[in-house]
Design an enzyme around this catalytic site. Structure first.
Site, PDB file in Angstrom:
ATOM      1  N   ALA A  95      -9.155  12.492   0.063  1.00  0.00           N
ATOM      2  CA  ALA A  95      -9.119  12.334  -1.458  1.00  0.00           C
ATOM      3  C   ALA A  95      -9.976  10.869  -1.578  1.00  0.00           C
ATOM      4  O   ALA A  95     -10.247  10.251  -0.531  1.00  0.00           O
ATOM      5  CB  ALA A  95      -8.028  11.924  -2.188  1.00  0.00           C
ATOM      6  N   GLY A  96     -10.878  10.906  -2.758  1.00  0.00           N
ATOM      7  CA  GLY A  96     -11.519   9.504  -2.951  1.00  0.00           C
ATOM      8  C   GLY A  96     -12.782   9.770  -3.119  1.00  0.00           C
ATOM      9  O   GLY A  96     -13.631   8.989  -3.804  1.00  0.00           O
ATOM     10  N   TYR A  97     -13.434  10.931  -2.410  1.00  0.00           N
ATOM     11  CA  TYR A  97     -14.918  11.264  -2.776  1.00  0.00           C
ATOM     12  C   TYR A  97     -15.038  11.822  -3.905  1.00  0.00           C
ATOM     13  O   TYR A  97     -15.750  11.232  -4.815  1.00  0.00           O
ATOM     14  CB  TYR A  97     -15.511  12.203  -1.564  1.00  0.00           C
ATOM     15  CG  TYR A  97     -16.932  12.637  -1.800  1.00  0.00           C
ATOM     16  CD1 TYR A  97     -17.974  11.641  -1.855  1.00  0.00           C
ATOM     17  CD2 TYR A  97     -17.251  13.649  -2.284  1.00  0.00           C
ATOM     18  CE1 TYR A  97     -19.300  11.974  -2.205  1.00  0.00           C
ATOM     19  CE2 TYR A  97     -18.307  14.225  -2.494  1.00  0.00           C
ATOM     20  CZ  TYR A  97     -19.536  13.274  -2.343  1.00  0.00           C
ATOM     21  OH  TYR A  97     -20.861  13.584  -2.760  1.00  0.00           O
ATOM     22  N   ASN A 101     -13.594  -0.395   0.639  1.00  0.00           N
ATOM     23  CA  ASN A 101     -13.716  -0.116  -0.778  1.00  0.00           C
ATOM     24  C   ASN A 101     -12.500  -0.751  -1.628  1.00  0.00           C
ATOM     25  O   ASN A 101     -11.659  -0.890  -0.712  1.00  0.00           O
ATOM     26  CB  ASN A 101     -13.785   1.270  -1.270  1.00  0.00           C
ATOM     27  CG  ASN A 101     -12.342   1.858  -1.332  1.00  0.00           C
ATOM     28  OD1 ASN A 101     -11.748   1.726  -2.407  1.00  0.00           O
ATOM     29  ND2 ASN A 101     -11.876   2.501  -0.218  1.00  0.00           N
ATOM     30  N   MET A 109     -11.766   0.201  -4.787  1.00  0.00           N
ATOM     31  CA  MET A 109     -12.310   0.974  -6.104  1.00  0.00           C
ATOM     32  C   MET A 109     -11.133   0.910  -7.150  1.00  0.00           C
ATOM     33  O   MET A 109     -11.242   0.579  -8.363  1.00  0.00           O
ATOM     34  CB  MET A 109     -12.411   2.608  -5.832  1.00  0.00           C
ATOM     35  CG  MET A 109     -13.556   2.738  -4.683  1.00  0.00           C
ATOM     36  SD  MET A 109     -15.197   2.232  -5.239  1.00  0.00           S
ATOM     37  CE  MET A 109     -15.573   3.373  -6.515  1.00  0.00           C
ATOM     38  N   PHE A 163      -8.406   3.080  -7.853  1.00  0.00           N
ATOM     39  CA  PHE A 163      -7.966   4.429  -8.666  1.00  0.00           C
ATOM     40  C   PHE A 163      -8.907   4.518  -9.930  1.00  0.00           C
ATOM     41  O   PHE A 163      -8.433   5.049 -10.969  1.00  0.00           O
ATOM     42  CB  PHE A 163      -6.648   4.374  -9.250  1.00  0.00           C
ATOM     43  CG  PHE A 163      -5.507   4.755  -7.870  1.00  0.00           C
ATOM     44  CD1 PHE A 163      -5.933   5.109  -6.627  1.00  0.00           C
ATOM     45  CD2 PHE A 163      -4.180   4.752  -8.105  1.00  0.00           C
ATOM     46  CE1 PHE A 163      -5.209   5.232  -5.791  1.00  0.00           C
ATOM     47  CE2 PHE A 163      -3.189   4.796  -7.200  1.00  0.00           C
ATOM     48  CZ  PHE A 163      -3.654   5.454  -5.645  1.00  0.00           C
ATOM     49  N   ASN A 177      -4.520  14.985  -5.429  1.00  0.00           N
ATOM     50  CA  ASN A 177      -3.897  13.705  -5.224  1.00  0.00           C
ATOM     51  C   ASN A 177      -3.430  12.830  -6.283  1.00  0.00           C
ATOM     52  O   ASN A 177      -4.560  12.601  -7.198  1.00  0.00           O
ATOM     53  CB  ASN A 177      -4.921  12.770  -4.240  1.00  0.00           C
ATOM     54  CG  ASN A 177      -4.389  11.780  -3.667  1.00  0.00           C
ATOM     55  OD1 ASN A 177      -3.973  10.662  -4.464  1.00  0.00           O
ATOM     56  ND2 ASN A 177      -4.491  11.628  -2.367  1.00  0.00           N
ATOM     57  N   ASN A 216       0.405   9.896  -3.388  1.00  0.00           N
ATOM     58  CA  ASN A 216      -0.643   8.616  -2.665  1.00  0.00           C
ATOM     59  C   ASN A 216      -0.066   7.430  -2.972  1.00  0.00           C
ATOM     60  O   ASN A 216      -0.109   6.790  -3.999  1.00  0.00           O
ATOM     61  CB  ASN A 216      -1.993   8.651  -3.206  1.00  0.00           C
ATOM     62  CG  ASN A 216      -2.747   7.757  -2.406  1.00  0.00           C
ATOM     63  OD1 ASN A 216      -2.404   7.232  -1.441  1.00  0.00           O
ATOM     64  ND2 ASN A 216      -3.976   7.635  -2.846  1.00  0.00           N
ATOM     65  N   SER A 256      -2.775   3.542  -1.079  1.00  0.00           N
ATOM     66  CA  SER A 256      -3.933   2.733  -1.327  1.00  0.00           C
ATOM     67  C   SER A 256      -3.547   1.304  -1.473  1.00  0.00           C
ATOM     68  O   SER A 256      -2.708   0.749  -1.929  1.00  0.00           O
ATOM     69  CB  SER A 256      -4.329   3.126  -2.837  1.00  0.00           C
ATOM     70  OG  SER A 256      -5.634   2.111  -3.277  1.00  0.00           O
ATOM     71  N   ASN A 270      -5.568  -1.103  -2.782  1.00  0.00           N
ATOM     72  CA  ASN A 270      -6.136  -1.770  -3.966  1.00  0.00           C
ATOM     73  C   ASN A 270      -5.671  -1.417  -5.424  1.00  0.00           C
ATOM     74  O   ASN A 270      -6.147  -1.922  -6.377  1.00  0.00           O
ATOM     75  CB  ASN A 270      -7.548  -0.814  -4.013  1.00  0.00           C
ATOM     76  CG  ASN A 270      -8.516  -0.947  -2.961  1.00  0.00           C
ATOM     77  OD1 ASN A 270      -8.678  -1.891  -2.061  1.00  0.00           O
ATOM     78  ND2 ASN A 270      -9.040   0.158  -2.171  1.00  0.00           N
ATOM     79  N   THR A 271      -4.322  -1.221  -5.657  1.00  0.00           N
ATOM     80  CA  THR A 271      -3.452  -1.183  -6.842  1.00  0.00           C
ATOM     81  C   THR A 271      -2.292  -2.011  -6.324  1.00  0.00           C
ATOM     82  O   THR A 271      -1.635  -1.791  -5.364  1.00  0.00           O
ATOM     83  CB  THR A 271      -3.115  -0.015  -7.256  1.00  0.00           C
ATOM     84  OG1 THR A 271      -4.179   0.984  -7.541  1.00  0.00           O
ATOM     85  CG2 THR A 271      -2.146  -0.062  -8.383  1.00  0.00           C
ATOM     86  N   LYS A 296       1.022  10.892   1.364  1.00  0.00           N
ATOM     87  CA  LYS A 296       0.020  10.187   2.021  1.00  0.00           C
ATOM     88  C   LYS A 296       0.425   8.743   2.361  1.00  0.00           C
ATOM     89  O   LYS A 296       0.900   7.927   1.097  1.00  0.00           O
ATOM     90  CB  LYS A 296      -1.412  10.070   1.311  1.00  0.00           C
ATOM     91  CG  LYS A 296      -2.485   9.333   1.999  1.00  0.00           C
ATOM     92  CD  LYS A 296      -3.657   9.902   1.393  1.00  0.00           C
ATOM     93  CE  LYS A 296      -4.869   9.274   2.071  1.00  0.00           C
ATOM     94  NZ  LYS A 296      -6.212   9.797   1.513  1.00  0.00           N
ATOM     95  N   ASN A 318      -4.724   6.278   5.350  1.00  0.00           N
ATOM     96  CA  ASN A 318      -5.694   5.869   4.243  1.00  0.00           C
ATOM     97  C   ASN A 318      -6.364   4.766   5.150  1.00  0.00           C
ATOM     98  O   ASN A 318      -6.706   4.674   6.146  1.00  0.00           O
ATOM     99  CB  ASN A 318      -5.242   5.328   2.981  1.00  0.00           C
ATOM    100  CG  ASN A 318      -6.183   5.465   1.936  1.00  0.00           C
ATOM    101  OD1 ASN A 318      -7.392   5.373   1.872  1.00  0.00           O
ATOM    102  ND2 ASN A 318      -5.410   5.833   0.514  1.00  0.00           N
ATOM    103  N   GLY A 323     -11.496   7.542  10.514  1.00  0.00           N
ATOM    104  CA  GLY A 323     -12.200   7.453  11.586  1.00  0.00           C
ATOM    105  C   GLY A 323     -12.780   8.677  12.070  1.00  0.00           C
ATOM    106  O   GLY A 323     -13.246   8.467  13.318  1.00  0.00           O
TER     107      GLY A 323
END
Length: 337
Positions: A61-63, A110, A112, A114, A139, A170, A173, A175-176, A212, A241, A292
């Site tokens: 997920a993410g792309y 990143n 981003m 969400f 996701n 998920n 992350s 980033n939230t 995840k 992640n 990775g």
């Protein structure tokens, strides 16, 4: 291992290049995906959570956050594509710039946040999907300003269940703000119980549910997450992640950027957390390894370590779609002996 479009994409800002690659995949799909790399090598089929995956290699997920390029992504050869993270309401994510290439380290940072167009728009696209040859995961996450994040997740699961082959919860992350707090018990139990109830279809079947988690959990944290997943009937665990850690030796000028690190420097941590998750699960829960994976050797190593499936994303930035073909060729060669 360079690829023909790399100089053009690297001439663009990282987020612009991301958008350009999605646009190219959409255009390719419109043309019928000529010269596509999807195949029917039955020897690569892998069953996880009652789902038969055409091969064990998936896109993380993410792309494709908004499910705009799914046919093109399957045509590249992926056995599964996971779209999202999707939230109940559209949200813009964090301010730009928020995506950085660390080219010297073959890494990405990143933050981003969400960013996505919301569940409604993405699920409408998924509903129109005609080619069902690959496994499609959705996701789901919570809106940043949500007053009830567990309700957001449950809503995402319930709405995606009729259309997805599996759904990923998920909580990984970075980033939230506060999201990763849901990785710990008892909050994780409350979340998973709500999602378990939400995934039941009208005919009483239960859509497979994956969890995840982040690679930054310590051993005790992974053990707790695994036990919560098993207790709440989760079907598979994705580890993991991006990481908020910064391994020694990074050379890029972007190393100080805030956000999650992915790509080659994440490999050692991802391998270690895969081993910890497998030990904690003790065969009771399939584990999917992400982070990775940028070569056929690394992909094979994760599967040899015990991963049921593997996912990649950042490796494509530096290796291009040839990475997918190389991994699938190595898997097929091994099957042939």
């Amino acid at each position: 291992m360079a690829y023909p479009l790399r100089p053009l994409l690297f001439a663009l800002d990282a987020e612009q290049a991301h958008g350009a690659s999605l646009a190219a995949l959409r255009l390719w799909a419109t043309a019928g995906t000529p010269f596509n790399a999807s195949g029917t090598d039955m020897s690569l089929q892998t069953e996880v959570a009652g789902i038969v995956f055409p091969n064990p290699l998936g896109l993380a997920a993410g792309y494709d956050k908004d499910a705009v390029a799914v046919p093109g992504l399957f045509a590249l050869g992926f056995g599964s594509v996971e779209v999202g993270t999707l939230t109940p309401r559209p949200q813009p994510g964090n301010p730009r710039p928020r995506l950085f290439r660390l080219a010297e380290d073959e890494a990405v940072i990143n933050r981003m946040g969400f960013n996505n167009g919301g569940l409604d728009a993405a699920l409408a696209r998924i509903a129109k999907r005609s080619d069902r040859s690959g496994v499609l995961g959705v996701n789901v996450g919570a809106n940043k300003d949500s007053a009830d994040r567990i309700a957001d997740y449950a809503q995402g699961v319930a709405r995606a269940a009729p259309l997805a082959d599996y759904i990923t919860v998920n909580v990984s992350s970075p980033n939230t703000p506060g999201l990763r707090d849901l990785q710990s018990r008892p909050a994780l139990d409350d979340l998973l119980a709500a999602c378990d109830a939400a995934r039941v279809l009208p005919d009483a079947r239960r859509r497979p549910l994956f969890l995840k988690i982040a690679p930054d959990l310590d051993r005790a944290g992974i053990e707790g997450a695994v036990r919560a997943a098993i207790d709440n009937r989760v079907d598979a665990l994705i580890v993991g992640n991006t990481t908020i850690s910064r391994p020694d030796g990074l050379r890029s000028s972007h190393v100080g950027e805030t956000g999650g690190l992915s790509g080659a420097p994440l490999a050692a941590l991802a391998r270690a957390k895969l081993v910890e998750a497998l030990a904690a699960a003790n065969g009771a829960l399939p584990v999917i390894s992400a982070g990775g994976i940028d070569s056929a050797d690394e992909a094979l190593a994760r599967l040899d370590a015990g991963a049921s499936l593997i996912q990649l994303y950042s490796g494509l930035v530096y290796r291009g779609p040839g990475l997918i073909r190389a991994i699938l060729a190595a898997l097929a060669a091994r099957k042939r002996g």
